[in-house]
Design a protein around this motif. Structure first.
Motif: not given
Length: 325
Positions: A13-19, A52-57, A83-84
């Motif tokens: 959750a903290a990682s998503v919030k701070q991207e 939980r998610a996919l991302g791109v750097v 990360v987005d």
């Protein structure tokens, strides 16, 4: 373009919030060392009791203090990768992933011999795993970063039979979402000029050294805001201004003046000090609300409440802080 698997657990959750991704800066164990191998455009599979998610750097690793929400037993200093994220409505249980994808034959991969997830933070993954996840959730992948590229060699410690020569596919078809307005935004800012001024430092530079830098983070902009080129972006140079602003180490107050946010030291502070007090050339009635948004998000780094209040619209109250360093 490489594919990575990150085990985020309680930090998701903290990682998503701070991207971001973040780990201590260490060559041992290898799952922390991988942070230095990540490149812009790489793809990320995010796991925390399910995919939980996919991302791109969107930015390479750089030194970064431990973010809020991360284990306080870890070192204060570490590495951060921007990360987005595309977060799913519901996690994908690991058991749904075909067992042939969950193999322990991936070099420095995420799975053990029992097809479960290994302990550790960042592991190498494959395009086959990423494609399976993307097909499973449907819809678009996270937006690919401009100029994305990846790859590299593994170096010492390679398993038997693996060499410096890559035998796989070098051109991979990637179906994703690009920033459709980016080319038009650059034309709006620079036209046919070959030299233009950085809005932050004021230097005249080749346009190849200038970014169309979003003032308000693009992912936070509405569709209408992304289309309003008068307000959404400014020219910012890659010689330091774009990074300092994008990462929130500088901002612009309600008078259009560049201000410091948070504490830097050494050469980083010396470089930032040259910008503080300058008038931002992009400040206007159109851009002011976006600069106010940026300042409110960056203010958690220690900027004085008086400067934050100056940039906020009258009656806005205290800003909700989402960015943390």
């Amino acid at each position: 373009m490489a594919v990575w698997w990150v085990n985020q657990g309680s930090t998701f959750a903290a990682s998503v919030k701070q991207e971001l991704l973040w780990s201590p800066d260490s060559a041992v164990p290898s799952h922390w060392r991988h942070m230095r191998e990540v490149q812009v455009g790489d793809l990320v599979i995010h796991y925390a009791q399910g995919v939980r998610a996919l991302g791109v750097v969107i930015a390479d690793a750089r030194g970064w203090p431990r973010p809020k929400g991360f284990n306080s037993d870890w070192d204060d200093a570490g590495l951060m990768v921007r990360v987005d994220y595309r977060v799913f409505d519901d996690p994908i249980p690991l058991a749904e992933m075909p067992v042939e994808l969950r193999t322990d034959q991936i070099f420095e991969g995420p799975f053990n011999k029992n097809h479960g997830v290994k302990q550790g933070y960042l592991w190498a993954a494959t395009t086959e795993i990423y494609d399976w996840v993307l097909e499973r959730v449907g819809g678009p992948a996270p937006a690919a970063a401009d100029g994305s590229s990846g790859g590299g060699s593994t170096g010492p410690g390679q398993p038997e039979g693996q060499t410096h020569h890559y035998s796989g596919t070098v051109d991979v078809v990637f179906e994703g979402v690009a920033r459709g307005e980016q080319a038009a935004l650059r034309r709006f800012l620079f036209g046919t000029a070959t030299v233009a001024e950085c809005a932050v430092c004021g230097r005249l530079l080749p346009v190849s050294l200038l970014r169309a830098a979003h003032i308000k983070r693009r992912s936070a902009c509405s569709d209408d805001e992304r289309r309003d080129f008068r307000a959404v972006a400014m020219p910012a140079c890659v010689l330091g201004c774009d990074a300092l602003f994008e990462l929130g180490w500088i901002s612009v107050d309600g008078a259009g003046v560049v201000v410091a946010v948070g504490e830097l030291s050494g050469d980083a502070e010396a470089a930032r000090a040259l910008l503080i007090g300058r008038t931002c050339k992009a400040f206007s009635d159109w851009t002011a609300p976006h600069f106010a948004w940026h300042l409110s998000k960056a203010s958690d780094s220690g900027l004085s409440p008086e400067l934050v209040a100056m940039a906020l619209p009258e009656g806005a109250g205290s800003p909700e802080v989402e960015l943390a360093r």
